[in-house]
Write an enzyme that holds these catalytic residues in place. Structure first.
Site, short mmCIF file in Angstrom:
data_model
loop_
_atom_site.label_atom_id
_atom_site.label_comp_id
_atom_site.label_asym_id
_atom_site.label_seq_id
_atom_site.Cartn_x
_atom_site.Cartn_y
_atom_site.Cartn_z
N TYR A 4 -13.81 -3.34 4.27
CA TYR A 4 -12.77 -2.90 3.33
C TYR A 4 -12.01 -1.71 3.93
O TYR A 4 -10.78 -1.68 3.92
CB TYR A 4 -13.42 -2.53 1.99
N SER A 62 -6.18 2.96 0.72
CA SER A 62 -7.29 3.60 0.01
C SER A 62 -7.76 4.82 0.78
O SER A 62 -7.64 4.88 2.01
CB SER A 62 -8.46 2.61 -0.11
#
Ligand code: NAD
Length: 253
Positions: A159, A144
């Site tokens: 995350y 990401s």
């Protein structure tokens, strides 16, 4: 057709608006046989069935928890028995959580690392022997933009850490598996319009994010599916250890 005669395993691919299912559709359209894995086995089966309208190949959908090593091993053996070979693995399954640093509990940390990072290891470990035997394979892993810019979009710091871990793991896999003819690459999307945000992305957050995107729109699942298709196909035959941004210019290095 870019993937004619190939077989592909895609994790986290049962969600209706998700990147995984958009990728499965694109792969089926390019001629691949696809195995859809997801926590929700019934949804995975239904998603696989829906691919028949795109191509008549025998697609399959199975329950798999990527955070559980035994679940990964069992499901990959079942797929290998049906397909006979596994050419492509898309480590796509992931979860997120919008929390601040000081609010992360040990259980939050473990859950986010287990699915996003350990899941990449466990599913890859199950698939690699099948690719090694044939000295051929392409693995693409979901990271990401959050890993590259230190979050600040939706997911919390745990995350970002998990997705940064995916970059390191995938690069090390690329180095170790290159001599076996197995390529390993990563994609780093910006904000893509799927249901992963579970209704917690407010209009205000969205507008603020849009201000920082030169292409002036959020990404769509199909934008990422196109890059996965490139990485899965022979168009990227000399690409390994790479990280491909799909972020509309949100982060330009
Ligand atoms: P999504 O929620 O639509 O899809 C995620 C899928 O993973 C779901 O079908 C879910 O059931 C499945 N899943 C969750 N835990 C699992 C487990 N333990 N085992 C197997 N499957 C599991 O979300 P999405 O946006 O399509 O996300 C796909 C991937 O893309 C994730 O790894 C996510 O972190 C990553 N990503 C998303 C964005 C975004 O903005 N949407 C941006 C960058 C990266």
């Amino acid at each position: 057709m870019l993937l004619r005669g190939k077989t592909a395993v895609i994790s986290g691919a049962a969600s209706a608006r998700g990147i995984g299912l958009a990728t499965a559709r694109r792969f089926a359209a390019e001629g691949a046989r696809v195995a859809i894995l997801d926590l929700d086995g019934a949804a995975a089966e239904a998603a696989a069935k829906s691919l028949e309208a795109i191509s008549g190949e025998p697609h399959i959908g199975l329950t798999c928890d990527v955070a559980d090593q035994k679940s990964c091993a069992k499901v990959i053996e079942a797929i290998a028995a049906v397909f006979g070979q596994i050419d492509i693995l898309i480590n796509n399954a992931g979860i997120t959580q919008p929390v601040k640093l000081l609010d992360i509990t040990p259980a939050d940390w473990d859950r986010i690392q287990n699915v996003n990072l350990k899941g990449v290891l466990f599913l890859s470990q199950a698939v690699i022997p099948h690719m090694r035997r044939r000295k051929s394979g392409s693995i693409a892993c979901m990271s990401s933009v959050s890993a590259q810019r230190g979050g600040g979009i939706f997911g919390g710091p745990h995350y970002s850490a998990a997705k940064a871990g995916v970059l390191g793991l995938a690069k090390a896999m690329a180095r170790e598996l290159g001599p076996d003819g197995i390529r390993v690459n990563c994609v780093t999307p910006g904000l893509i319009g799927t249901d992963i945000t579970a209704g917690k992305l407010t209009d205000e957050m969205r507008a603020k994010i849009l201000e920082g995107i030169p292409l002036g729109r959020l990404g769509q699942a199909e934008d990422v599916a196109g890059i996965y298709t490139f990485l899965a196909s022979d168009l990227s035959a000399y690409v390994t250890g790479a990280v491909i941004d799909v972020n509309g210019g949100m982060l330009i290095h």
